[in-house]
Design a protein around this motif. Structure first.
Motif, mmCIF file in Angstrom:
data_model
loop_
_atom_site.group_PDB
_atom_site.id
_atom_site.type_symbol
_atom_site.label_atom_id
_atom_site.label_comp_id
_atom_site.label_asym_id
_atom_site.label_seq_id
_atom_site.Cartn_x
_atom_site.Cartn_y
_atom_site.Cartn_z
ATOM 1 N N LEU A 106 0.817 -1.212 0.000
ATOM 2 C CA LEU A 106 0.000 0.000 0.000
ATOM 3 C C LEU A 106 0.851 1.262 0.000
ATOM 4 C CD1 LEU A 106 -2.775 -0.982 2.551
ATOM 5 C CD2 LEU A 106 -2.861 -1.092 0.069
ATOM 6 N N LEU A 107 2.116 1.132 0.355
ATOM 7 C CA LEU A 107 2.982 2.309 0.447
ATOM 8 C C LEU A 107 3.687 2.657 -0.849
ATOM 9 C CD1 LEU A 107 4.633 1.724 3.929
ATOM 10 C CD2 LEU A 107 2.824 3.336 3.342
ATOM 11 N N ILE A 108 3.930 1.658 -1.696
ATOM 12 C CA ILE A 108 4.662 1.934 -2.933
ATOM 13 C C ILE A 108 3.695 2.002 -4.107
ATOM 14 C CG2 ILE A 108 6.796 0.904 -2.080
ATOM 15 C CD1 ILE A 108 6.197 -1.564 -3.696
ATOM 16 N N SER A 109 4.125 2.706 -5.135
ATOM 17 C CA SER A 109 3.289 2.842 -6.327
ATOM 18 C C SER A 109 3.350 1.553 -7.148
ATOM 19 C CB SER A 109 3.766 4.021 -7.174
ATOM 20 O OG SER A 109 5.046 3.738 -7.706
ATOM 21 N N GLU A 110 2.468 1.473 -8.132
ATOM 22 C CA GLU A 110 2.469 0.294 -9.005
ATOM 23 C C GLU A 110 3.779 0.200 -9.784
ATOM 24 O OE1 GLU A 110 -0.901 -0.384 -11.496
ATOM 25 O OE2 GLU A 110 -2.305 0.150 -9.904
ATOM 26 N N GLU A 111 4.321 1.347 -10.175
ATOM 27 C CA GLU A 111 5.580 1.357 -10.926
ATOM 28 C C GLU A 111 6.718 0.815 -10.062
ATOM 29 O OE1 GLU A 111 8.507 4.716 -12.693
ATOM 30 O OE2 GLU A 111 6.383 4.935 -13.194
ATOM 31 N N GLU A 112 6.804 1.271 -8.800
ATOM 32 C CA GLU A 112 7.850 0.781 -7.899
ATOM 33 C C GLU A 112 7.685 -0.713 -7.625
ATOM 34 O OE1 GLU A 112 8.765 4.678 -5.128
ATOM 35 O OE2 GLU A 112 6.902 3.572 -4.801
ATOM 36 N N ALA A 113 6.434 -1.148 -7.476
ATOM 37 C CA ALA A 113 6.175 -2.562 -7.245
ATOM 38 C C ALA A 113 6.600 -3.400 -8.445
ATOM 39 C CB ALA A 113 4.688 -2.796 -6.944
ATOM 40 N N SER A 114 6.320 -2.912 -9.646
ATOM 41 C CA SER A 114 6.706 -3.670 -10.841
ATOM 42 C C SER A 114 8.228 -3.753 -10.959
ATOM 43 C CB SER A 114 6.092 -3.056 -12.097
ATOM 44 O OG SER A 114 6.609 -1.773 -12.319
ATOM 45 N N ILE A 115 8.936 -2.687 -10.591
ATOM 46 C CA ILE A 115 10.407 -2.720 -10.627
ATOM 47 C C ILE A 115 10.943 -3.746 -9.638
ATOM 48 C CG2 ILE A 115 12.480 -1.380 -10.061
ATOM 49 C CD1 ILE A 115 10.994 1.063 -11.276
ATOM 50 N N LEU A 116 10.375 -3.788 -8.421
ATOM 51 C CA LEU A 116 10.804 -4.771 -7.420
ATOM 52 C C LEU A 116 10.566 -6.206 -7.905
ATOM 53 C CD1 LEU A 116 9.588 -3.227 -4.046
ATOM 54 C CD2 LEU A 116 11.929 -3.679 -4.718
ATOM 55 N N ILE A 117 9.396 -6.441 -8.464
ATOM 56 C CA ILE A 117 9.055 -7.789 -8.943
ATOM 57 C C ILE A 117 9.981 -8.186 -10.096
ATOM 58 C CG2 ILE A 117 7.271 -9.154 -10.096
ATOM 59 C CD1 ILE A 117 5.230 -7.471 -8.427
ATOM 60 N N GLN A 118 10.181 -7.264 -11.016
ATOM 61 C CA GLN A 118 11.042 -7.568 -12.159
ATOM 62 C C GLN A 118 12.482 -7.828 -11.728
ATOM 63 O OE1 GLN A 118 10.508 -4.301 -14.812
ATOM 64 N NE2 GLN A 118 8.379 -4.839 -15.272
ATOM 65 N N SER A 119 13.001 -7.033 -10.787
ATOM 66 C CA SER A 119 14.381 -7.253 -10.346
ATOM 67 C C SER A 119 14.514 -8.579 -9.605
ATOM 68 C CB SER A 119 14.861 -6.096 -9.479
ATOM 69 O OG SER A 119 14.108 -6.016 -8.293
ATOM 70 N N PHE A 120 13.502 -8.938 -8.813
ATOM 71 C CA PHE A 120 13.534 -10.239 -8.144
ATOM 72 C C PHE A 120 13.547 -11.359 -9.185
ATOM 73 C CE2 PHE A 120 11.283 -14.006 -6.717
ATOM 74 C CZ PHE A 120 12.064 -14.371 -5.631
ATOM 75 N N TRP A 121 12.690 -11.235 -10.204
ATOM 76 C CA TRP A 121 12.595 -12.275 -11.224
ATOM 77 C C TRP A 121 13.904 -12.401 -12.011
ATOM 78 C CZ3 TRP A 121 10.186 -16.480 -12.101
ATOM 79 C CH2 TRP A 121 10.206 -17.059 -13.365
ATOM 80 N N ARG A 122 14.504 -11.256 -12.369
ATOM 81 C CA ARG A 122 15.779 -11.295 -13.093
ATOM 82 C C ARG A 122 16.860 -11.960 -12.242
ATOM 83 N NH1 ARG A 122 14.183 -6.107 -14.845
ATOM 84 N NH2 ARG A 122 15.416 -5.163 -13.183
ATOM 85 N N GLY A 123 16.892 -11.647 -10.936
ATOM 86 C CA GLY A 123 17.854 -12.276 -10.036
ATOM 87 C C GLY A 123 17.638 -13.775 -9.932
ATOM 88 N N TYR A 124 16.387 -14.171 -9.845
ATOM 89 C CA TYR A 124 16.065 -15.593 -9.762
ATOM 90 C C TYR A 124 16.516 -16.323 -11.029
ATOM 91 C CZ TYR A 124 13.313 -19.861 -9.908
ATOM 92 O OH TYR A 124 12.929 -21.179 -10.018
ATOM 93 N N ARG A 125 16.198 -15.746 -12.187
ATOM 94 C CA ARG A 125 16.575 -16.371 -13.457
ATOM 95 C C ARG A 125 18.105 -16.447 -13.588
ATOM 96 N NH1 ARG A 125 13.943 -19.681 -15.609
ATOM 97 N NH2 ARG A 125 14.780 -19.203 -17.635
ATOM 98 N N ALA A 126 18.817 -15.408 -13.116
ATOM 99 C CA ALA A 126 20.280 -15.416 -13.186
ATOM 100 C C ALA A 126 20.845 -16.505 -12.269
ATOM 101 C CB ALA A 126 20.838 -14.053 -12.793
ATOM 102 N N ARG A 127 20.254 -16.651 -11.092
ATOM 103 C CA ARG A 127 20.754 -17.671 -10.155
ATOM 104 C C ARG A 127 20.477 -19.088 -10.658
ATOM 105 N NH1 ARG A 127 18.830 -13.690 -6.712
ATOM 106 N NH2 ARG A 127 16.838 -14.737 -6.403
ATOM 107 N N CYS A 128 19.518 -19.248 -11.551
ATOM 108 C CA CYS A 128 19.221 -20.570 -12.120
ATOM 109 C C CYS A 128 20.223 -20.964 -13.211
ATOM 110 C CB CYS A 128 17.803 -20.597 -12.705
ATOM 111 S SG CYS A 128 16.522 -20.587 -11.452
ATOM 112 N N ASP A 129 20.974 -20.014 -13.716
ATOM 113 C CA ASP A 129 21.952 -20.268 -14.769
ATOM 114 C C ASP A 129 23.007 -21.253 -14.255
ATOM 115 O OD1 ASP A 129 23.481 -20.154 -17.058
ATOM 116 O OD2 ASP A 129 24.366 -18.198 -16.588
ATOM 117 N N GLY A 130 23.429 -22.184 -15.102
ATOM 118 C CA GLY A 130 24.390 -23.222 -14.715
ATOM 119 C C GLY A 130 25.717 -22.660 -14.244
#
Length: 184
Positions: free
Chosen positions: A128-152
């Motif tokens: 409720l404190l962050i905007s939709e744009e900030e939330a999307s950036i957080l989600i995207q950065s988490f997802w990119r980190g997860y995908r990078a950590r899955c790399d062999g």
């Protein structure tokens, strides 16, 4: 019997909303109905509400609705706008006894401070404190980190770092370092 025969006639919306607009106008703050104000201790509840409560409360409720619309409260299920907080702050600041005083924020009002000492509020969720744009950036950065950590190659690097930490007893070395630092 046909279904249409058992149904009542549809409402005529024009007739429903054709009341004169003057009937729905809100009073101005402090404006009382025409006539002599009754004695507040001897009047009926209706007179008390009309002369003493509604002239103050109705403009506050109108301001509350305007603020709720600004905060986009009518667009979604959840929001950070707390109507009772807004109304408390508004009524406190519009009090005729406080005409010459400056605006006071909700958490600076004395009785609110006292209440919150005994009844602390839970923290407002981050969603409720962050905007939709900030939330999307957080989600995207988490997802990119997860995908990078899955790399062999990254997995291999992380395993090597873990093995290195265990071989060199990194936790023990760090603990000894800080013990020496504190002893100085």
């Amino acid at each position: 019997v046909p279904l249409e025969a058992g149904m009542s006639q549809p409402l005529d919306m024009e007739q429903l909303f054709s009341a004169p607009a003057a009937q729905f106008q809100l009073p101005v703050l402090g404006e009382t109905p025409p006539g002599e104000p009754p004695d507040p201790k001897k009047c009926s509840p209706r007179e008390y509400l009309e002369f003493y409560v509604f002239p103050v409360l109705l403009p506050g409720l109108a301001a509350l609705l305007q603020e709720a619309e600004k905060e986009k409260c009518f667009e979604g299920k959840r929001n950070k706008f707390i109507a009772s907080d807004f109304l408390t702050e508004w009524l406190y600041n519009k009090n005729p006894k406080r005409k010459d005083e400056s605006f006071t924020e909700l958490f600076s009002i004395p009785f609110v401070k006292d209440w919150l000492k005994d009844h602390p509020r839970p923290p407002i969720p981050l969603s409720l404190l962050i905007s939709e744009e900030e939330a999307s950036i957080l989600i995207q950065s988490f997802w990119r980190g997860y995908r990078a950590r899955c790399d062999g190659e990254i997995q291999e690097l992380r395993q090597w770092q873990k093995k290195l930490r265990e071989e060199r007893h990194i936790k023990k070395v760090v603990k000894e370092f800080w013990t020496k630092q504190e002893a100085k």
